[in-house]
Scaffold this motif. Structure first.
Motif, PDB file in Angstrom:
ATOM      1  N   ASP A  60       0.850  -1.197   0.000  1.00 56.46           N
ATOM      2  CA  ASP A  60       0.000   0.000   0.000  1.00 56.46           C
ATOM      3  C   ASP A  60       0.883   1.244   0.000  1.00 56.46           C
ATOM      4  OD1 ASP A  60      -1.825   2.003   0.394  1.00 56.46           O
ATOM      5  OD2 ASP A  60      -2.848   1.053   2.079  1.00 56.46           O
ATOM      6  N   LEU A  61       0.847   2.003  -1.086  1.00 56.98           N
ATOM      7  CA  LEU A  61       1.714   3.171  -1.243  1.00 56.98           C
ATOM      8  C   LEU A  61       0.978   4.496  -1.074  1.00 56.98           C
ATOM      9  CD1 LEU A  61       3.639   2.003  -4.454  1.00 56.98           C
ATOM     10  CD2 LEU A  61       4.443   1.868  -2.090  1.00 56.98           C
ATOM     11  N   ARG A  62      -0.208   4.463  -0.527  1.00 54.03           N
ATOM     12  CA  ARG A  62      -1.034   5.671  -0.523  1.00 54.03           C
ATOM     13  C   ARG A  62      -0.369   6.853   0.176  1.00 54.03           C
ATOM     14  NH1 ARG A  62      -6.593   3.679   1.841  1.00 54.03           N
ATOM     15  NH2 ARG A  62      -5.175   2.138   2.780  1.00 54.03           N
ATOM     16  N   HIS A  63       0.269   6.615   1.309  1.00 53.27           N
ATOM     17  CA  HIS A  63       0.890   7.749   2.011  1.00 53.27           C
ATOM     18  C   HIS A  63       2.063   8.313   1.221  1.00 53.27           C
ATOM     19  CE1 HIS A  63       1.854  10.361   5.358  1.00 53.27           C
ATOM     20  NE2 HIS A  63       3.128  10.037   5.171  1.00 53.27           N
ATOM     21  N   LEU A  64       2.856   7.434   0.647  1.00 52.22           N
ATOM     22  CA  LEU A  64       3.999   7.879  -0.139  1.00 52.22           C
ATOM     23  C   LEU A  64       3.545   8.622  -1.398  1.00 52.22           C
ATOM     24  CD1 LEU A  64       6.191   4.689   0.272  1.00 52.22           C
ATOM     25  CD2 LEU A  64       6.734   6.968   1.155  1.00 52.22           C
ATOM     26  N   VAL A  65       2.508   8.107  -2.050  1.00 49.46           N
ATOM     27  CA  VAL A  65       1.978   8.769  -3.246  1.00 49.46           C
ATOM     28  C   VAL A  65       1.420  10.137  -2.883  1.00 49.46           C
ATOM     29  CG1 VAL A  65       0.146   8.694  -4.979  1.00 49.46           C
ATOM     30  CG2 VAL A  65       1.511   6.644  -4.505  1.00 49.46           C
ATOM     31  N   PHE A  66       0.645  10.199  -1.790  1.00 46.42           N
ATOM     32  CA  PHE A  66       0.113  11.487  -1.336  1.00 46.42           C
ATOM     33  C   PHE A  66       1.234  12.483  -1.067  1.00 46.42           C
ATOM     34  CE2 PHE A  66      -0.700  14.191   2.384  1.00 46.42           C
ATOM     35  CZ  PHE A  66      -1.727  14.986   1.881  1.00 46.42           C
ATOM     36  N   SER A  67       2.312  12.008  -0.455  1.00 44.66           N
ATOM     37  CA  SER A  67       3.436  12.891  -0.134  1.00 44.66           C
ATOM     38  C   SER A  67       4.067  13.464  -1.395  1.00 44.66           C
ATOM     39  CB  SER A  67       4.491  12.126   0.682  1.00 44.66           C
ATOM     40  OG  SER A  67       3.943  11.664   1.907  1.00 44.66           O
ATOM     41  N   SER A 257      17.568   3.374   1.846  1.00 45.01           N
ATOM     42  CA  SER A 257      17.293   2.843   0.512  1.00 45.01           C
ATOM     43  C   SER A 257      15.803   2.919   0.250  1.00 45.01           C
ATOM     44  CB  SER A 257      17.768   1.394   0.404  1.00 45.01           C
ATOM     45  OG  SER A 257      16.964   0.557   1.228  1.00 45.01           O
ATOM     46  N   ILE A 258      15.405   2.795  -1.004  1.00 40.36           N
ATOM     47  CA  ILE A 258      13.987   2.854  -1.352  1.00 40.36           C
ATOM     48  C   ILE A 258      13.219   1.724  -0.667  1.00 40.36           C
ATOM     49  CG2 ILE A 258      14.322   1.487  -3.447  1.00 40.36           C
ATOM     50  CD1 ILE A 258      11.810   4.360  -2.903  1.00 40.36           C
ATOM     51  N   VAL A 259      13.878   0.587  -0.458  1.00 37.14           N
ATOM     52  CA  VAL A 259      13.227  -0.542   0.214  1.00 37.14           C
ATOM     53  C   VAL A 259      12.866  -0.166   1.653  1.00 37.14           C
ATOM     54  CG1 VAL A 259      13.490  -2.934   0.960  1.00 37.14           C
ATOM     55  CG2 VAL A 259      14.451  -2.200  -1.231  1.00 37.14           C
ATOM     56  N   LYS A 260      13.789   0.487   2.354  1.00 35.39           N
ATOM     57  CA  LYS A 260      13.537   0.882   3.747  1.00 35.39           C
ATOM     58  C   LYS A 260      12.472   1.969   3.823  1.00 35.39           C
ATOM     59  CE  LYS A 260      18.134  -0.331   5.485  1.00 35.39           C
ATOM     60  NZ  LYS A 260      19.394   0.180   6.086  1.00 35.39           N
ATOM     61  N   VAL A 261      12.512   2.900   2.877  1.00 33.18           N
ATOM     62  CA  VAL A 261      11.519   3.981   2.868  1.00 33.18           C
ATOM     63  C   VAL A 261      10.122   3.418   2.679  1.00 33.18           C
ATOM     64  CG1 VAL A 261      10.704   6.003   1.592  1.00 33.18           C
ATOM     65  CG2 VAL A 261      13.130   5.750   2.074  1.00 33.18           C
ATOM     66  N   VAL A 262       9.968   2.532   1.697  1.00 33.38           N
ATOM     67  CA  VAL A 262       8.656   1.942   1.423  1.00 33.38           C
ATOM     68  C   VAL A 262       8.167   1.132   2.623  1.00 33.38           C
ATOM     69  CG1 VAL A 262       7.431   0.253   0.009  1.00 33.38           C
ATOM     70  CG2 VAL A 262       8.946   1.913  -1.077  1.00 33.38           C
ATOM     71  N   ASP A 263       9.061   0.370   3.238  1.00 31.24           N
ATOM     72  CA  ASP A 263       8.666  -0.451   4.379  1.00 31.24           C
ATOM     73  C   ASP A 263       8.239   0.405   5.568  1.00 31.24           C
ATOM     74  OD1 ASP A 263       8.538  -3.126   5.708  1.00 31.24           O
ATOM     75  OD2 ASP A 263      10.033  -2.191   7.003  1.00 31.24           O
ATOM     76  N   GLN A 264       8.896   1.544   5.774  1.00 31.68           N
ATOM     77  CA  GLN A 264       8.603   2.395   6.924  1.00 31.68           C
ATOM     78  C   GLN A 264       7.331   3.220   6.743  1.00 31.68           C
ATOM     79  OE1 GLN A 264      11.878   4.872   8.140  1.00 31.68           O
ATOM     80  NE2 GLN A 264      10.686   5.975   9.679  1.00 31.68           N
ATOM     81  N   TYR A 265       7.078   3.657   5.502  1.00 29.90           N
ATOM     82  CA  TYR A 265       5.985   4.610   5.284  1.00 29.90           C
ATOM     83  C   TYR A 265       4.833   4.052   4.449  1.00 29.90           C
ATOM     84  CZ  TYR A 265       9.351   7.968   7.084  1.00 29.90           C
ATOM     85  OH  TYR A 265      10.256   8.640   7.873  1.00 29.90           O
ATOM     86  N   LYS A 266       4.812   2.754   4.216  1.00 26.88           N
ATOM     87  CA  LYS A 266       3.700   2.169   3.475  1.00 26.88           C
ATOM     88  C   LYS A 266       2.417   2.310   4.293  1.00 26.88           C
ATOM     89  CE  LYS A 266       4.702  -2.400   5.363  1.00 26.88           C
ATOM     90  NZ  LYS A 266       5.191  -3.769   5.081  1.00 26.88           N
ATOM     91  N   GLY A 267       1.297   2.223   3.605  1.00 27.31           N
ATOM     92  CA  GLY A 267       0.023   2.294   4.306  1.00 27.31           C
ATOM     93  C   GLY A 267      -0.792   3.510   3.917  1.00 27.31           C
ATOM     94  N   PRO A 268      -1.925   3.714   4.575  1.00 29.61           N
ATOM     95  CA  PRO A 268      -2.823   4.821   4.232  1.00 29.61           C
ATOM     96  C   PRO A 268      -2.233   6.167   4.633  1.00 29.61           C
ATOM     97  CG  PRO A 268      -3.585   3.718   6.212  1.00 29.61           C
ATOM     98  CD  PRO A 268      -2.448   2.893   5.685  1.00 29.61           C
ATOM     99  N   ILE A 269      -2.855   7.236   4.160  1.00 28.65           N
ATOM    100  CA  ILE A 269      -2.429   8.592   4.492  1.00 28.65           C
ATOM    101  C   ILE A 269      -2.639   8.820   5.982  1.00 28.65           C
ATOM    102  CG2 ILE A 269      -2.829  11.038   4.046  1.00 28.65           C
ATOM    103  CD1 ILE A 269      -3.962  10.168   1.298  1.00 28.65           C
ATOM    104  N   ARG A 270      -1.590   9.292   6.657  1.00 25.89           N
ATOM    105  CA  ARG A 270      -1.663   9.439   8.114  1.00 25.89           C
ATOM    106  C   ARG A 270      -0.508  10.326   8.591  1.00 25.89           C
ATOM    107  NH1 ARG A 270       1.187   5.225   6.525  1.00 25.89           N
ATOM    108  NH2 ARG A 270       2.957   4.453   7.752  1.00 25.89           N
ATOM    109  N   CYS A 271      -0.533  10.664   9.864  1.00 20.10           N
ATOM    110  CA  CYS A 271       0.608  11.347  10.475  1.00 20.10           C
ATOM    111  C   CYS A 271       1.695  10.305  10.744  1.00 20.10           C
ATOM    112  CB  CYS A 271       0.206  12.014  11.786  1.00 20.10           C
ATOM    113  SG  CYS A 271      -0.919  13.418  11.591  1.00 20.10           S
ATOM    114  N   VAL A 272       2.912  10.609  10.361  1.00 16.39           N
ATOM    115  CA  VAL A 272       4.007   9.657  10.556  1.00 16.39           C
ATOM    116  C   VAL A 272       5.073  10.208  11.499  1.00 16.39           C
ATOM    117  CG1 VAL A 272       3.670   8.558   8.315  1.00 16.39           C
ATOM    118  CG2 VAL A 272       5.217  10.521   8.493  1.00 16.39           C
ATOM    119  N   ALA A 273       4.868  11.409  12.019  1.00 19.86           N
ATOM    120  CA  ALA A 273       5.820  12.015  12.947  1.00 19.86           C
ATOM    121  C   ALA A 273       5.043  12.860  13.953  1.00 19.86           C
ATOM    122  CB  ALA A 273       6.834  12.876  12.194  1.00 19.86           C
TER     123      ALA A 273
END
Length: 284
Positions: A60-67, A257-273
């Motif tokens: 699920d890339l929604r948060h990353l795509v939104f960003s 790396s892109i792998v770590k970024v995707v793993d950390q921030y995958k999921g729906p749009i939300r506050c991440v910090a």
């Protein structure tokens, strides 16, 4: 090619020749990590743009795509291009230049506009130098907040009708904007999105960026005539919204790396910090 066909020794030898007197261990490791991630997702059909936007992909890339989309939108709605396009006219009004004075080129407004452009060049270089030291999120936070403050100073200077104050605030605006909010959005897609979503989402983000540029450039002179000294009030709001996004929602890609970024921030749009941060798990 060599690494993707399991010719690792040859790939390493080529890297050694290309990167003379440099340690290529990290680069090779990162390359192999990306290739392994690609192999793990090779069996998944290439998703459409709508599937990526809806989160209907294996990850699920929604948060990353939104960003990515938000950053490309915010790059134009801060009013930076308006400052560059219309600074001469704004400064001419601020310094109350007569028609006769405007005819004598270069005017003080034109010289100040030239300086604003030079400050922008310096600012981008400055921002690039500190980006990897403090991180994208921190740079965007400082840049967007300083841009909002600069916009407020332009409003104050215009309201009290003091030309030098307006000029100084516009210099500060361009310094603040170009040192972070002006260039970070152009880096975000390649740092936040996996390869299978990069093409379609980058195209959509560019379209949003260009459309926002058109809208801001079109309404800027209209707003100038309609609200006069309060021209930059809307840009105070938009820059502050970008600041809030950087504080609570922006993914940090520094040193990952892109792998770590995707793993950390995958999921729906939300506050991440911040205090409202929400962790995501695949079971959610």
């Amino acid at each position: 090619y060599l690494a993707s066909t399991n010719q690792i020794d040859k790939a390493e030898a080529v890297l050694v020749r290309l990167r003379k007197d440099m340690d290529i261990a990290f680069e090779l490791d990162d390359l192999l990590t990306v290739l392994e991630y690609s192999r793990q997702t090779d069996y998944v059909p290439q998703p459409t743009m709508w599937q990526v936007l809806a989160g209907k992909t294996e990850i699920d890339l929604r948060h990353l795509v939104f960003s990515v989309l938000f950053l490309m939108l915010s790059q134009q709605w801060a009013g930076g291009k308006g400052v560059m396009f219309y600074s001469t006219e704004i400064l001419s009004d601020s310094f109350h230049l007569s028609d006769e004075e405007i005819k004598h080129i270069p005017t003080i407004a034109q010289l100040l506009t030239l300086g604003i452009g030079a400050v922008g060049l310096f600012s981008v270089i400055l921002g690039m130098c500190i980006l990897d030291k403090v991180g994208r999120r921190t740079v965007l936070m400082v840049s967007s907040l300083a841009t909002a403050i600069s916009s407020a100073l332009i409003v104050i200077g215009s309201k009290v009708d003091i030309g030098p104050v307006v000029a100084a605030a516009m210099y500060l605006f361009n310094l603040s904007f170009q040192s972070g909010a002006g260039f970070i959005p152009y880096l975000c897609a390649s740092e936040l999105l996996p390869y299978y979503a990069l093409g379609s989402i980058s195209g959509l983000a560019t379209s949003i960026n260009c459309l926002t540029l058109f809208i801001v450039s079109f309404i800027f002179p209209i707003l100038d005539k309609a609200i006069g000294p309060y021209l930059f009030v809307p840009f105070i709001v938009t820059s502050f919204v970008t600041f809030l996004f950087a504080v609570f929602m922006m993914p940090e890609a520094r040193g990952k790396s892109i792998v770590k970024v995707v793993d950390q921030y995958k999921g729906p749009i939300r506050c991440v910090a911040g205090p409202f941060a929400k962790k995501y798990s695949s079971s959610n």
